[in-house]
Write a protein that holds these residues in place. Sequence first.
Motif, PDB file in Angstrom:
ATOM      1  N   GLU A 176      87.075  89.097   0.276  1.00  0.00           N
ATOM      2  CA  GLU A 176      87.109  90.558   0.272  1.00  0.00           C
ATOM      3  C   GLU A 176      88.267  91.116   1.097  1.00  0.00           C
ATOM      4  OE1 GLU A 176      82.921  89.243  -0.451  1.00  0.00           O
ATOM      5  OE2 GLU A 176      84.369  88.805   1.112  1.00  0.00           O
ATOM      6  N   ALA A 177      88.485  90.562   2.281  1.00  0.00           N
ATOM      7  CA  ALA A 177      89.536  91.082   3.159  1.00  0.00           C
ATOM      8  C   ALA A 177      90.914  90.944   2.513  1.00  0.00           C
ATOM      9  CB  ALA A 177      89.511  90.375   4.509  1.00  0.00           C
ATOM     10  N   ALA A 178      91.218  89.767   2.020  1.00  0.00           N
ATOM     11  CA  ALA A 178      92.523  89.557   1.383  1.00  0.00           C
ATOM     12  C   ALA A 178      92.681  90.462   0.170  1.00  0.00           C
ATOM     13  CB  ALA A 178      92.703  88.092   0.987  1.00  0.00           C
ATOM     14  N   TRP A 179      91.610  90.620  -0.601  1.00  0.00           N
ATOM     15  CA  TRP A 179      91.658  91.475  -1.785  1.00  0.00           C
ATOM     16  C   TRP A 179      91.919  92.922  -1.372  1.00  0.00           C
ATOM     17  CZ3 TRP A 179      89.320  95.713  -3.841  1.00  0.00           C
ATOM     18  CH2 TRP A 179      89.505  95.938  -5.212  1.00  0.00           C
ATOM     19  N   LEU A 180      91.202  93.408  -0.355  1.00  0.00           N
ATOM     20  CA  LEU A 180      91.395  94.785   0.115  1.00  0.00           C
ATOM     21  C   LEU A 180      92.823  95.006   0.621  1.00  0.00           C
ATOM     22  CD1 LEU A 180      88.009  95.404   1.937  1.00  0.00           C
ATOM     23  CD2 LEU A 180      88.939  96.796   0.067  1.00  0.00           C
ATOM     24  N   TYR A 181      93.340  94.049   1.373  1.00  0.00           N
ATOM     25  CA  TYR A 181      94.707  94.180   1.881  1.00  0.00           C
ATOM     26  C   TYR A 181      95.711  94.212   0.729  1.00  0.00           C
ATOM     27  CZ  TYR A 181      93.900  93.953   6.889  1.00  0.00           C
ATOM     28  OH  TYR A 181      93.544  94.257   8.169  1.00  0.00           O
ATOM     29  N   ARG A 182      95.489  93.387  -0.286  1.00  0.00           N
ATOM     30  CA  ARG A 182      96.420  93.375  -1.413  1.00  0.00           C
ATOM     31  C   ARG A 182      96.380  94.710  -2.165  1.00  0.00           C
ATOM     32  NH1 ARG A 182      95.006  89.631  -5.683  1.00  0.00           N
ATOM     33  NH2 ARG A 182      94.937  88.144  -4.003  1.00  0.00           N
ATOM     34  N   VAL A 183      95.194  95.242  -2.390  1.00  0.00           N
ATOM     35  CA  VAL A 183      95.071  96.532  -3.075  1.00  0.00           C
ATOM     36  C   VAL A 183      95.710  97.636  -2.225  1.00  0.00           C
ATOM     37  CG1 VAL A 183      93.447  98.266  -3.928  1.00  0.00           C
ATOM     38  CG2 VAL A 183      93.055  95.850  -4.420  1.00  0.00           C
ATOM     39  N   CYS A 184      95.477  97.608  -0.911  1.00  0.00           N
ATOM     40  CA  CYS A 184      96.110  98.598  -0.019  1.00  0.00           C
ATOM     41  C   CYS A 184      97.624  98.487  -0.080  1.00  0.00           C
ATOM     42  CB  CYS A 184      95.660  98.386   1.425  1.00  0.00           C
ATOM     43  SG  CYS A 184      94.169  99.244   1.843  1.00  0.00           S
ATOM     44  N   ARG A 185      98.095  97.280  -0.036  1.00  0.00           N
ATOM     45  CA  ARG A 185      99.544  97.045  -0.085  1.00  0.00           C
ATOM     46  C   ARG A 185     100.132  97.607  -1.371  1.00  0.00           C
ATOM     47  NH1 ARG A 185     102.759  93.157  -2.510  1.00  0.00           N
ATOM     48  NH2 ARG A 185     104.601  92.617  -1.321  1.00  0.00           N
ATOM     49  N   ASN A 186      99.514  97.276  -2.488  1.00  0.00           N
ATOM     50  CA  ASN A 186     100.039  97.742  -3.773  1.00  0.00           C
ATOM     51  C   ASN A 186      99.975  99.260  -3.888  1.00  0.00           C
ATOM     52  OD1 ASN A 186     100.599  95.129  -4.546  1.00  0.00           O
ATOM     53  ND2 ASN A 186      98.686  94.864  -5.656  1.00  0.00           N
ATOM     54  N   ARG A 187      98.892  99.851  -3.417  1.00  0.00           N
ATOM     55  CA  ARG A 187      98.763 101.314  -3.461  1.00  0.00           C
ATOM     56  C   ARG A 187      99.792 101.970  -2.533  1.00  0.00           C
ATOM     57  NH1 ARG A 187      97.898 105.537  -6.535  1.00  0.00           N
ATOM     58  NH2 ARG A 187      96.995 107.232  -5.374  1.00  0.00           N
ATOM     59  N   ALA A 188     100.008 101.385  -1.358  1.00  0.00           N
ATOM     60  CA  ALA A 188     101.008 101.926  -0.422  1.00  0.00           C
ATOM     61  C   ALA A 188     102.407 101.839  -1.020  1.00  0.00           C
ATOM     62  CB  ALA A 188     100.943 101.175   0.911  1.00  0.00           C
ATOM     63  N   LEU A 189     102.708 100.733  -1.681  1.00  0.00           N
ATOM     64  CA  LEU A 189     104.017 100.596  -2.328  1.00  0.00           C
ATOM     65  C   LEU A 189     104.181 101.635  -3.439  1.00  0.00           C
ATOM     66  CD1 LEU A 189     104.359  96.716  -2.494  1.00  0.00           C
ATOM     67  CD2 LEU A 189     105.635  98.292  -1.029  1.00  0.00           C
ATOM     68  N   ASP A 190     103.106 101.863  -4.196  1.00  0.00           N
ATOM     69  CA  ASP A 190     103.151 102.911  -5.227  1.00  0.00           C
ATOM     70  C   ASP A 190     103.413 104.271  -4.596  1.00  0.00           C
ATOM     71  OD1 ASP A 190     102.617 101.074  -7.210  1.00  0.00           O
ATOM     72  OD2 ASP A 190     100.483 101.586  -7.378  1.00  0.00           O
ATOM     73  N   TRP A 191     102.747 104.543  -3.496  1.00  0.00           N
ATOM     74  CA  TRP A 191     102.920 105.821  -2.793  1.00  0.00           C
ATOM     75  C   TRP A 191     104.371 105.975  -2.324  1.00  0.00           C
ATOM     76  CZ3 TRP A 191     104.396 107.707   1.935  1.00  0.00           C
ATOM     77  CH2 TRP A 191     104.046 109.024   2.219  1.00  0.00           C
ATOM     78  N   LEU A 192     104.932 104.899  -1.766  1.00  0.00           N
ATOM     79  CA  LEU A 192     106.321 104.942  -1.294  1.00  0.00           C
ATOM     80  C   LEU A 192     107.291 105.150  -2.458  1.00  0.00           C
ATOM     81  CD1 LEU A 192     106.246 102.096   1.366  1.00  0.00           C
ATOM     82  CD2 LEU A 192     106.546 104.544   1.799  1.00  0.00           C
TER      83      LEU A 192
END
Length: 171
Positions: free
Chosen positions: A48-64
């Motif tokens: 779960e932790a790795a999955w959440l971090y990956r989704v956060c990372r991808n969403r943050a990159l989209d935001w940027l």
Amino acid sequence: MSTLDQHESELVRYAQRFVGDLHAARDVVQHAFLRLCDQDPKELRGREAAWLYRVCRNRALDWLRQSGRLQSFDESDELQLTGEQSSSPESDPAVLAERGELSDVLRSLVDRLPLLYREPLQLWSQGWSYREIAEVVERTEGNVRVLVHRAVKALREHPQVSSWQAAGVRG
């Protein structure tokens, strides 16, 4: 303890390092937890932790990308930190250490690293294994080791850090 309670504050800090804005970081994390609700718990068991971090990372990159603030993610990015060393008392390592500013200065230097190097370094410094980091940043474990090594090397070679090492200051 729920997954939200376990990971929310860490994820907000992680996302904020990407986007540089607390409110945007909270939106990124909220997006990740909403996506988590759509996942089959059996598929994520123990990850779960790795999955959440990956989704956060991808969403943050989209935001940027959407905000036009995404810096290059290419390894050809210059890995040198810029910074002139002044001779003022403010740059004296002993003064910095006494005032408790050493960690702030190091954090500032880490923030100047290209995202490609900064992200694995930050996860590594939080105690993540290379394998876990590789899963989050979608790179090989060997590549993550190289990125962390290069980031640490760049920090050590920065003139200000070099002067601390010469003076025997420890962070």
